[in-house]
Scaffold this motif. Structure first.
Motif, PDB file in Angstrom:
ATOM      1  N   VAL A  75      35.690  45.751  37.833  1.00 47.63           N
ATOM      2  CA  VAL A  75      35.236  44.379  38.080  1.00 47.63           C
ATOM      3  C   VAL A  75      34.412  43.832  36.914  1.00 47.63           C
ATOM      4  O   VAL A  75      34.544  42.662  36.551  1.00 47.63           O
ATOM      5  N   ILE A 135      38.528  37.454  40.855  1.00 52.94           N
ATOM      6  CA  ILE A 135      37.614  37.978  39.838  1.00 52.94           C
ATOM      7  C   ILE A 135      38.271  38.052  38.467  1.00 52.94           C
ATOM      8  O   ILE A 135      37.750  38.697  37.556  1.00 52.94           O
ATOM      9  N   ASP A 136      39.401  37.375  38.297  1.00 56.21           N
ATOM     10  CA  ASP A 136      40.063  37.328  36.998  1.00 56.21           C
ATOM     11  C   ASP A 136      40.210  35.895  36.506  1.00 56.21           C
ATOM     12  O   ASP A 136      41.195  35.546  35.869  1.00 56.21           O
TER      13      ASP A 136
END
Length: 253
Positions: A75, A135-136
């Protein structure tokens, strides 16, 4: 077979995700291979344009949840869990999309400068159903591409949209017949590569460097990159070409 295939055509790098049995979902191993491939492209001065695509009729269904523990450990990876979504590209990146472009796959596509879609492609944040966060780059890039209201609709509902709707809202730049997205991407990459390169790169960097600044600061950034181009001789060379008769009346020769 390799999970990521790299082909180079002259100055164009094609990076293909090759896990067709899981609609090109990205596991930990694949994310590292993508990271390496993109870092290699970024540092290779002989390569001008990169195309990211998926094999066998799908772009990517996102992160492989069967490898969720390892992927979760990435992450905070400086380049993003999918391998390259936090990387700043010094040169153009094109996404050639067929089939499913969802979840982390959509986030990968959002990191491209230009997105090209087969007519039956599908887009959406389907991870909404499983509690997987974006989360990208999805929450940051999508509203800047299609606007806050439309972005929130896609992010909060997790709905799946068609290529036609994606084109209408500005998510994709071109729609092709099925199976032709990569062909179109190569065509556009060749057009880019045919132009005076320093000017193209400096104009692209001017846009990205000024994107989140005030207008006044952005105009100064534009002037600085423009001066850099002029000092490099590109305008002088272009003027000579124009005077000799090339490129008149909008012709792209």
């Amino acid at each position: 077979m390799d999970e990521v295939i790299i082909n180079k055509k002259d100055r164009i790098t094609i990076v293909t995700i090759n896990r067709p049995n899981v609609r090109n979902a990205v596991n930990y191993k694949t994310s590292k291979m993508l990271e390496n491939a993109m870092e290699e492209f970024n540092s290779d001065n002989e390569q001008h344009v990169c195309i990211i695509t998926g094999n066998c009729g799908n772009f990517s269904s996102g992160a492989d949840l069967s490898d969720a523990e390892k992927m979760s450990g990435e992450v905070l990876n400086k380049n993003g869990p999918m391998g390259f979504t936090r990387m700043f590209f010094q040169k153009p990146l094109i996404a050639a999309i067929e089939g499913y472009c969802v979840a982390g796959g959509l986030e990968m596509a959002l990191s491209a400068d230009i997105r090209i879609s087969g007519k039956d492609a599908k887009f959406g944040f389907l991870e909404r159903r499983f509690g997987v966060p974006l989360i990208d780059g999805g929450t940051q890039r999508l509203p800047k591409i299609i606007g806050v209201g439309r972005a929130l609709d896609m992010i909060l509902t997790g709905k799946l949209i068609s290529a036609d709707e994606a084109y209408k809202i500005g998510l994709v730049n071109y729609i092709t017949d099925n199976g032709k997205a990569l062909e179109k991407a190569i065509e556009i990459a060749k057009i880019m590569d045919s132009y005076p390169w320093d000017t193209l790169i400096n104009d692209r960097l001017s846009l990205y460097n000024g994107l989140y600044e005030s207008l006044n600061k952005g105009l100064r950034i534009e002037a600085e990159f423009g001066k850099k181009t002029i000092d490099g001789g590109a305008v002088r060379d272009g003027a000579k070409k124009f005077i000799s008769g090339h490129g008149r009346h909008g012709k792209m020769d």
